[in-house]
Design a protein around this motif. Structure first.
Motif, PDB file in Angstrom:
ATOM      1  N   LEU A  21       1.070  -1.193  -0.044  1.00  0.00           N
ATOM      2  CA  LEU A  21       0.118  -0.007   0.220  1.00  0.00           C
ATOM      3  C   LEU A  21       0.793   1.335   0.036  1.00  0.00           C
ATOM      4  N   TRP A  22       0.821   2.076  -1.205  1.00  0.00           N
ATOM      5  CA  TRP A  22       1.636   3.092  -1.231  1.00  0.00           C
ATOM      6  C   TRP A  22       1.079   4.288  -1.495  1.00  0.00           C
ATOM      7  N   PRO A  23       0.486   5.232  -0.404  1.00  0.00           N
ATOM      8  CA  PRO A  23      -0.237   6.533  -0.336  1.00  0.00           C
ATOM      9  C   PRO A  23       0.711   7.548  -0.826  1.00  0.00           C
ATOM     10  N   LEU A  24       0.557   8.144  -1.897  1.00  0.00           N
ATOM     11  CA  LEU A  24       1.375   9.523  -2.158  1.00  0.00           C
ATOM     12  C   LEU A  24       0.412  10.659  -2.005  1.00  0.00           C
ATOM     13  N   ASN A  25       0.831  11.328  -0.716  1.00  0.00           N
ATOM     14  CA  ASN A  25      -0.097  12.406  -0.346  1.00  0.00           C
ATOM     15  C   ASN A  25       0.677  13.654  -0.954  1.00  0.00           C
ATOM     16  N   TYR A  26      -0.327  14.590  -1.504  1.00  0.00           N
ATOM     17  CA  TYR A  26       0.335  15.908  -2.043  1.00  0.00           C
ATOM     18  C   TYR A  26      -0.687  16.921  -1.583  1.00  0.00           C
ATOM     19  N   THR A  27       0.197  18.238  -1.665  1.00  0.00           N
ATOM     20  CA  THR A  27      -0.692  19.261  -1.392  1.00  0.00           C
ATOM     21  C   THR A  27      -0.510  20.665  -2.609  1.00  0.00           C
ATOM     22  N   VAL A  28      -1.640  21.068  -2.616  1.00  0.00           N
ATOM     23  CA  VAL A  28      -1.839  22.225  -3.804  1.00  0.00           C
ATOM     24  C   VAL A  28      -2.266  23.485  -2.913  1.00  0.00           C
ATOM     25  N   ASP A  29      -1.723  24.671  -3.154  1.00  0.00           N
ATOM     26  CA  ASP A  29      -2.218  25.899  -2.830  1.00  0.00           C
ATOM     27  C   ASP A  29      -2.557  26.547  -3.961  1.00  0.00           C
ATOM     28  N   ALA A  30      -3.510  27.632  -3.737  1.00  0.00           N
ATOM     29  CA  ALA A  30      -4.221  28.436  -4.640  1.00  0.00           C
ATOM     30  C   ALA A  30      -4.927  29.515  -4.219  1.00  0.00           C
ATOM     31  N   ASP A  31      -5.257  30.549  -4.872  1.00  0.00           N
ATOM     32  CA  ASP A  31      -5.958  31.751  -4.313  1.00  0.00           C
ATOM     33  C   ASP A  31      -7.578  31.685  -4.536  1.00  0.00           C
ATOM     34  N   THR A  32      -7.840  30.775  -5.532  1.00  0.00           N
ATOM     35  CA  THR A  32      -9.234  30.911  -5.613  1.00  0.00           C
ATOM     36  C   THR A  32      -9.589  29.200  -5.887  1.00  0.00           C
TER      37      THR A  32
END
Length: 239
Positions: free
Chosen positions: A59-70
């Motif tokens: 089980l390989w979870p690739l957790n990622y984050t994204v930032d944006a203004d809208t």
């Protein structure tokens, strides 16, 4: 005169009855003692069965984050990085059916801001692309190349919650053999004890199976599992 004779006869009968009772009681006590002695002649031993077995599921979870203004930009960023991660896994020969994506968790930083201080980017979101595969060796090899995603701009955020796991799911198939191994190990221990005591091992009086444990071989090789079971057996001892 007659009364004296009757009393003497009655006394003799009572005395005879006591003698017979004592003899019979003595035999019963002797038999009971012999049974107790035989039943107490047991030895309790433990048998161990242990195997090192490769994991059969990763089980390989690739957790990622994204930032944006809208929210619109946030959605586009989530889809872009999800596609990059999926393409990375497909290029490593994993099956598309083994890849799934979680619902993103979105945070509005403006709601947590006090005073006139405004966050640089209002929104952030976390999502996870999960690979669930039997290709354990492929996961071990591909994990070392995950920096390729970072170079593409994917902000990976691994934590203890999102760690790679290696599991062994084939326990039911090896249970009978391991129980037999543990029981044989217990009998060898009983035979050694009986030999030292000048006796021989008889029948099993009672047997208890412990639970199976599955652990990593060590912290550096989680893809190899140590499977263990302990049985407790009471054997009768015979002359």
């Amino acid at each position: 005169m007659g009364d004296s004779r009757s009393s003497a006869v009655l006394g003799a009968l009572v005395a005879l009855g006591l003698i017979v009772g004592l003899i019979g009681g003595g035999r019963y006590i002797a038999q009971a003692a012999d049974i107790w002695q035989q039943s107490s002649r047991t030895v309790t031993v433990r048998g161990l069965a242990e195997r090192e077995i490769p994991a059969d599921l990763a089980l390989w979870p690739l957790n990622y984050t994204v930032d944006a203004d809208t929210l619109g930009e946030l959605q586009k960023g989530l889809e872009r990085d999800r596609e990059r991660i999926s393409n990375f896994l497909l290029a490593a020969d994993f099956n598309e059916a083994d890849i799934s994506v979680t619902t993103p968790r979105i945070t509005d930083h403006a709601r947590n801001t006090y005073g006139d201080r405004r966050p640089e980017l209002r929104y952030s979101a976390e999502a996870t692309v999960l690979l669930r595969t039997s290709n354990v060796a492929g996961v071990r090899e591909t994990v070392s190349r995950v920096n390729e995603l970072v170079r593409e701009g994917v902000l990976l955020s691994p934590t203890y919650e999102y760690r790679t796991e290696f599991l062994f799911t084939g326990l039911e198939a090896i249970k009978p053999e391991m129980i037999a191994e543990a029981t044989a190990d217990a009998r060898r221990a009983a035979q050694q004890f009986a030999q030292d005591a000048g006796s021989s091992v008889g029948e099993i009086r009672r047997a208890t199976q412990g639970y199976f444990s599955i652990n990593d071989l060590d912290s550096y090789t989680p893809e190899v599992k140590r499977v263990r079971v302990v049985t407790t057996v009471d054997y009768a001892l015979e002359d």
